[in-house]
Write an enzyme that holds these catalytic residues in place. Sequence first.
Site, short mmCIF file in Angstrom:
data_model
loop_
_atom_site.label_atom_id
_atom_site.label_comp_id
_atom_site.label_asym_id
_atom_site.label_seq_id
_atom_site.Cartn_x
_atom_site.Cartn_y
_atom_site.Cartn_z
CG HIS A 205 -7.26 13.54 7.49
ND1 HIS A 205 -6.13 13.11 8.35
CD2 HIS A 205 -6.59 14.01 6.55
CE1 HIS A 205 -4.99 13.20 7.65
NE2 HIS A 205 -5.34 13.68 6.52
CG HIS A 230 -1.29 18.56 0.51
ND1 HIS A 230 -0.29 17.81 0.95
CD2 HIS A 230 -2.44 18.35 1.25
CE1 HIS A 230 -0.58 17.25 2.05
NE2 HIS A 230 -1.50 17.74 2.14
NE ARG A 303 2.53 5.06 -5.43
CZ ARG A 303 2.08 6.04 -4.55
NH1 ARG A 303 3.09 6.96 -4.38
NH2 ARG A 303 1.14 5.91 -3.91
CB CYS A 350 2.59 0.19 -8.67
SG CYS A 350 1.47 1.24 -7.91
CE1 TYR A 483 -0.55 1.03 -2.74
CE2 TYR A 483 -0.53 2.03 -0.69
CZ TYR A 483 -0.06 1.94 -1.97
OH TYR A 483 0.73 2.91 -2.49
#
Length: 634
Positions: A205, A230, A303, A350, A483
């Site tokens: 996960h 999802h 974002r 971003c 990130y």
Amino acid sequence: MAGRRVAEAMRSCAACPSSSSAAHRILSSTFVSLPSSSASVSLCPQTRSIMTSNPSRMLHATPPPFIKGAKAFQTPLVSALPSTSGSSGSPSALQLRAMTTWRRVNDEEQWQGIKQAVALGLASLFVGAAWMVSSRETSCEAKVDDDEDKFTPEERKALPAPGQVNNLKLYTKAEVAQHISREAGGIWVTYKDGVYDITEFIESHPGGASKILLAAGKAIDPYWNIFQQHFRTGFPLQLLESMRVGSLAPGEYVEEKQADPYAVDPIRDERLILHNSAPCNAEIPEHYIMESYLTPNELWFVRHHNPVPIIDPNNYTLTIKGKCCKDVTFSLQDLQEKFPKHEVDVTIQCSGNRRSHFDGVKKAQGIPWNMGGVSTARFGGARLKDVLEYCGVKDPEKNGIHHVQFISQDEMLASIPIEKAFSYSGDVLLAYEMNGEEIPTDHGYPVRAVVPGYVGVRNVKWVKEVFVSEQEAEGPWQRGVAYKGFASNITDLQHLPTHVIERAAPVQEPPVTSLIVHPANNAKVHSQTLELKGWAYSGGGRGIVRVEVSIDGGKSWHTAELKEGSEQKLTRAWAWTFWSANVEVPKELQGKSSEIMCRATDASYNSQPEHASSIWNVRGLCNTAWHRKTVHFD
């Protein structure tokens, strides 16, 4: 701010003859019910009908952590409304308006699990699942086309529980609830009427095993209702399909329409290009980027990881705490009055901007940003250094302080090095103004962190706590894979060794970049001279010293003229620099198509890489390759 927006909607509603107006949309999605005794409130019959039609929708559960308690709703709007609570001081139905976004949860244990999930950063639940493939039946190297199902997110939500249903065993919820560990026969969850064994997926996960285990033995539906990432692609449902082991017995699953936790998100400008709406991720269209040096607030890129928090400024508090620091709590008014206001022009980008430009090499994982995941504003607020010194922070290096963590109202958290946070020339702000106005709700109202020269994720919105620490922040935004830029040979994050992830540094200062805004891609050029316009920027405050352009595929180059932003100090250039160039079209290009491109050099003489292939990474971060477009010369 949300309260003001609803108040304006009410004022509009008083004179509105149409139930399809924006005012009705806002009000009907914001309130549970309106007390019939509130005759003093000016609402038209249509809206009053909407708001009084279903008082049974009142919730009996604690609101989720991204919605403040009832006391947080004493906005001008609410104070103008009559309370039906009598002398007890309990909130009226109207004062509980934000709770309409949350379904009734009668299972207190599950409700606590949901709250823990948010607190622990369950925003990472299947975030990045578009690049993760895990199956008990298939190879770990299997690949799935994210978009092969061709459904929209709303259509995916309506699909039946995935997986083969014939000849599967039926289970009760009580039987599923027993499957909470390997020793108990595996870890199971339900989605709609499907039963799934996720045991072998737990360690893969993306957000860590501890996060997904919060749903062990229970339904994942309420979690997915919050984290609607999802449904952005078909992959999470395809992943579930391979794990189905049964179905809930008849009568065990009753489909319940769940209220949308994003229903009271701000209304966004229709000009923004929407990648997904829940949570919202949207970019500014290319042709608006250079219309003004400071991006209008309504056109700023968006974002988000979670629903937008609803925060009453009158009850807002910011806590400063941590190593060698006094615990101090400030109100919004304290920040505005105790510390001098400092203003800084800042470009925030971003780190996934231009991710889709990697597609020519290999598709990277994440939101397919084009070139509009960037904006610039003049932020105003208190210097973080001033606030930290007020709280007793001194000589950070001597006292072993290495990081400052920002914790958001939506439980997102990230951190920056103390060298940046504790520097006057670093210009880090606890900002409460944006382009001379209150920061819009979408962009962090009432207070956000502004970290000039750093990637967007470090500029945490809706800050509720600043924590001075020896350690960087926990969570997927700082220590996870989301990130971090990995080497191009790493394509399988699912089986990446822990020590490789830990050793990789999180993205902080973005590399130098430049983009062509004009002309548009595939533009037809009818003149003998081609005008090019664009912007350039480098992280860390490094100013732009040169931009070069080519209109013949890189055979020859021309130096562009640096415009707005070029006056910034070369070691403290926190905002982009506009540039332009006029290049004569050579005879050999007339009647042909050609590739135009740009490249920039910053004050440290860093320059952009020529090709995206040399910097490709699986997360699609920091694509700063020469920007290229095609034009057709008539």
